[in-house]
Enzyme design. Structure first.
Site, mmCIF file in Angstrom:
data_model
loop_
_atom_site.group_PDB
_atom_site.id
_atom_site.type_symbol
_atom_site.label_atom_id
_atom_site.label_comp_id
_atom_site.label_asym_id
_atom_site.label_seq_id
_atom_site.Cartn_x
_atom_site.Cartn_y
_atom_site.Cartn_z
ATOM 1 N N GLY A 1 -5.939 -3.711 7.722
ATOM 2 C CA GLY A 1 -7.091 -2.714 7.601
ATOM 3 C C GLY A 1 -7.787 -3.160 8.645
ATOM 4 O O GLY A 1 -8.032 -1.714 9.752
ATOM 5 N N THR B 1 -0.720 1.546 6.900
ATOM 6 C CA THR B 1 -1.002 0.524 5.867
ATOM 7 C C THR B 1 -0.505 -0.697 7.216
ATOM 8 O O THR B 1 0.223 -0.747 8.584
ATOM 9 C CB THR B 1 0.432 0.568 5.055
ATOM 10 O OG1 THR B 1 0.692 -0.288 4.531
ATOM 11 C CG2 THR B 1 2.117 0.661 5.787
ATOM 12 N N GLY C 1 -10.952 -1.296 2.683
ATOM 13 C CA GLY C 1 -10.245 -1.461 4.014
ATOM 14 C C GLY C 1 -10.152 -0.174 4.614
ATOM 15 O O GLY C 1 -10.327 0.485 4.545
ATOM 16 N N ASP C 2 -8.977 -0.247 5.774
ATOM 17 C CA ASP C 2 -9.153 1.294 5.600
ATOM 18 C C ASP C 2 -8.371 2.458 5.375
ATOM 19 O O ASP C 2 -8.818 3.362 5.494
ATOM 20 C CB ASP C 2 -7.868 1.285 7.513
ATOM 21 C CG ASP C 2 -6.329 0.771 6.992
ATOM 22 O OD1 ASP C 2 -6.143 -0.112 5.349
ATOM 23 O OD2 ASP C 2 -5.520 1.824 7.239
ATOM 24 N N THR D 1 1.035 -1.462 0.016
ATOM 25 C CA THR D 1 0.357 -0.372 0.207
ATOM 26 C C THR D 1 0.598 1.372 -0.052
ATOM 27 O O THR D 1 1.977 1.303 0.781
ATOM 28 C CB THR D 1 -0.751 -0.199 1.307
ATOM 29 O OG1 THR D 1 -1.459 -0.890 1.327
ATOM 30 C CG2 THR D 1 -1.461 1.079 1.724
ATOM 31 N N ARG E 1 -14.716 -5.785 -0.035
ATOM 32 C CA ARG E 1 -14.157 -5.393 0.761
ATOM 33 C C ARG E 1 -12.848 -4.578 1.199
ATOM 34 O O ARG E 1 -12.766 -4.280 0.030
ATOM 35 C CB ARG E 1 -13.112 -6.806 1.409
ATOM 36 C CG ARG E 1 -12.444 -6.544 3.076
ATOM 37 C CD ARG E 1 -10.975 -5.979 2.710
ATOM 38 N NE ARG E 1 -10.190 -5.881 3.318
ATOM 39 C CZ ARG E 1 -9.007 -4.873 3.850
ATOM 40 N NH1 ARG E 1 -8.868 -4.332 2.506
ATOM 41 N NH2 ARG E 1 -8.095 -4.526 5.000
HETATM 42 N N1 ASP Z 1 -3.923 -1.198 4.921
HETATM 43 C C1 ASP Z 1 -4.556 -2.049 3.503
HETATM 44 C C2 ASP Z 1 -5.876 -2.711 3.303
HETATM 45 O O1 ASP Z 1 -6.435 -2.643 3.873
HETATM 46 C C3 ASP Z 1 -3.334 -3.346 3.200
HETATM 47 C C4 ASP Z 1 -2.128 -2.331 3.530
HETATM 48 O O2 ASP Z 1 -1.979 -1.483 4.015
HETATM 49 O O3 ASP Z 1 -1.555 -3.062 3.421
HETATM 50 O O4 ASP Z 1 -6.436 -2.207 2.831
#
Ligand code: ASP
Length: 320
Positions: free
Chosen positions: A242, A239, A218-219, A188, A216
């Site tokens: 999430g 990162t 994520g954050d 990310t 889905r």
């Molecule tokens: N935070 C990101 C998510 O959960 C993934 C990542 O940072 O690797 O979508």
């Protein structure tokens, strides 16, 4: 709020290219160099904007866009595959001066989701648009659209098949050991910036987690979870897995700690990562405040990261 004299404010840009199980054994010397070169190119592009009195918002978009176009990272071109074997991308941006924010989630045809997030911020009355609606809006506003095949890379396809196989194996025996945890695949991207006008901005872009359930989110595109900026607190991009960052509302948590408890940005970042760790989560975050103090904190094995300031020299790091 105290007025900041633009002649005395140094600029600062901090970026990440994902946190995860990145150790010296798993990264060859050539691959390390490729990552460092990509991070450096992004830092230099952002520096050029900031050094020319450009805005933190412009620097964040330009920086993230370069990382999105680089197939090494799990964002834009190099996005990971979901359980359907498709790429669904998320991104967000926030302006610390106005608290204006924009995000897109679950998009499959926008070349640079960070630019679409900025269009949502600047040209819509909403904060977040998802899926087809986000794509229709982005196309209407002139974002570069691509066929979903644009996001196909051999590497991510191989990662997907491997993770899918390992997860199916693990599911069949009820095992969830870290060896088969899909968040091993990092990448990310995010950027936080302080400009010479004293303003902060944060942006994050991702393909999410390999083999994630279709739909889905994520954050990263959730304002307050993976992305947040407030001139009175700090700018944050996260990162990691999430779901943990959403539950902790991590990016806002850090900005609020700085704003209300007046602790140092490093101390605040450590507290947030500790909270994530206590829930069993792994990952990292980058942050910068109005004085140019910054943090690059993680509890994973490694995190692709880098920073540049008024001296103009890019610094990059991967391992602990
Ligand atoms: N935070 C990101 C998510 O959960 C993934 C990542 O940072 O690797 O979508």
């Amino acid at each position: 709020m105290a007025k900041v004299d633009s002649t005395t404010v140094p600029f600062r840009l901090v970026i990440h290219g994902g946190a995860g199980a990145i150790d010296r054994e798993s990264v060859s010397a050539q691959s390390e160099q490729e990552y460092r070169d990509a991070l450096t190119a992004a830092l230099v592009a952002g520096r050029d904007i900031l050094a020319g009195h450009g805005s933190a918002m412009d620097a964040v978009v330009a920086t993230v866009q370069i990382l999105e176009d680089c197939p090494l990272f799990n964002a834009g071109r190099g996005a990971v595959f979901n359980a359907d074997g498709k790429n669904e991308l998320d991104a967000a941006i926030m302006d610390g001066r106005t608290l204006a924010a924009g995000a897109v989630a679950g998009v499959t045809k926008i070349k640079n989701p960070i630019t679409a997030a900025r269009l949502v911020l600047a040209e819509s009355k909403q904060v977040m648009l998802a899926g087809e609606g986000a794509e229709r809006f982005a196309a209407l506003k002139g974002a570069v659209m691509v066929s979903p095949d644009y996001f196909f890379t051999e590497q991510r396809s191989a990662d997907f098949l491997r993770v899918k196989h390992l997860e199916e194996l693990a599911d069949s025996v009820g095992d969830h050991s870290p060896e088969v945890d899909p968040d091993r695949i990092a990448g990310t991207v995010g950027a936080v910036a302080l400009d010479m006008h004293g303003d902060l901005a944060a942006g994050t872009s991702t393909g999410g987690i390999t083999n994630k359930r279709f739909g889905r989110i994520g954050d990263s595109p959730i304002i307050g979870a993976g992305t947040y900026a407030d001139n009175e607190g700090c700018a944050v991009s996260a990162t990691g897995k999430g779901e943990f960052f959403i539950r902790v509302v991590a990016a806002h948590e850090l900005s609020a700690l700085i704003k209300y408890r007046h602790i140092s940005i490093t101390e605040g970042a450590e507290l947030v990562i500790e909270k994530i760790a206590n829930l069993g989560g792994q990952g990292g975050l980058i942050a910068v405040d109005r004085a140019g103090r910054f943090a690059m904190t993680f509890n994973s094995i490694g995190m692709y990261r880098g920073t540049i300031g008024a001296d103009g020299n890019p610094e990059t790091a991967i391992f602990r």
